[in-house]
Design an enzyme around this catalytic site. Structure first.
Site, PDB file in Angstrom:
ATOM      1  N   TYR A  50       5.841  23.334  12.726  1.00 22.10           N
ATOM      2  CA  TYR A  50       5.535  23.205  14.186  1.00 22.10           C
ATOM      3  C   TYR A  50       5.116  21.495  14.185  1.00 22.10           C
ATOM      4  CZ  TYR A  50       5.525  28.208  15.301  1.00 22.10           C
ATOM      5  OH  TYR A  50       5.880  29.423  15.445  1.00 22.10           O
ATOM      6  N   GLU A  51       4.918  21.352  15.443  1.00 19.94           N
ATOM      7  CA  GLU A  51       4.785  19.992  15.724  1.00 19.94           C
ATOM      8  C   GLU A  51       3.277  19.198  14.860  1.00 19.94           C
ATOM      9  OE1 GLU A  51       4.680  17.157  19.532  1.00 19.94           O
ATOM     10  OE2 GLU A  51       5.553  19.114  19.594  1.00 19.94           O
TER      11      GLU A  51
END
Length: 259
Positions: A50-51
């Site tokens: 995830y970012e």
């Protein structure tokens, strides 16, 4: 569990596209649901990123945002956002980028910034975040969204994330070496880009869906493959996995709101 919704069909069809050895950059929402269903069924060794910098995360519930503590608590490790983008993403270490869209055109270009004029928008959207970099740096891009003429448009209102641009070899002419959008999964059909023009073409209709239904919810003249397939319906295991995941997520998030 023989009955299923169009959204469940979309999520499960998207999850099937992922492989056990994929390293996947996950977007929040529908992409996150699809990726975690894949992890809990046929792809237990998939690496979800995830970012926010969480690598190899395995959340028990679907995150509300990239900053959800569940992601960090279950990750193999967490790195800084600059390292995530510069080393992992732009270093070519991620095979799949899984994105959603507010607006999408026939060549896979994405708008998540504004609806209407940029200076006087009808709706201001969350923005690109890391999606512009994901769209050009991941090996290939999967996109998922619900079909509607307001979301699948002839021309996007703002160019947030680059797909295939004007089509054809536009990516290559700009020096972008990754594949770009290779798959679009909607609640009605599975689409893939034409090998030459790069225009999305319907390859498979979900159970009960007709060509007319697809066209009526698409803002451009939809193209259909010569040999059109039907998407296999969800299995009991796939449906149970998705529904249990969503039920756990709803209970957890409701508890946070009431706490």
């Amino acid at each position: 569990m023989s009955g299923f919704t169009a959204t469940e069909m979309m999520t499960i069809a998207a999850s099937r596209a992922l492989r056990n050895d994929d390293v996947c950059f996950v977007g929040i929402g529908a992409p996150s649901a699809a990726c975690n269903v894949a992890r809990l069924t046929h792809a237990p060794d998939i690496t979800l990123i995830y970012e926010s910098g969480t690598i190899g995360t395995a959340p028990e519930v679907l995150p509300l945002s990239i900053g959800d503590g569940e992601l960090c608590e279950t990750a193999l490790c967490t790195v800084s956002v600059p390292e995530m983008f510069r080393y992992w993403l732009m270093g070519g270490r991620i095979s799949i980028g899984f994105l959603g869209a507010a607006q999408l055109d026939r060549f896979g270009n994405i708008n998540t910034t504004v609806i209407g004029d940029y200076r006087h928008p009808k709706v201001r959207l969350p923005g690109g975040g890391g999606a512009p970099e994901i769209a050009t740096s991941c090996g290939e891009i999967f996109i998922t969204l619900k079909q509607a003429t307001r979301s699948m448009v002839d021309k996007i209102d703002f160019f947030t994330s680059f797909g295939h641009g004007e089509g054809g070899d536009h990516r290559q002419r700009l020096g972008i070496t990754t594949k770009g959008p290779t798959l679009l999964i909607t609640d009605l059909a599975i689409w893939r880009p034409d090998p030459e023009t790069k225009e999305f073409t319907v390859r498979s209709l979900h159970p009960g869906v007709t060509r007319q239904m697809v066209q009526e919810s698409c803002g451009w003249p939809a193209r259909f493959a010569r040999e059109l397939e039907e998407t296999p319906p969800p299995t009991e295991i796939e449906l149970a996995t998705l529904r249990h995941l969503q039920a756990r997520s709803e209970a957890a998030h409701r508890g946070r709101r009431n706490g």
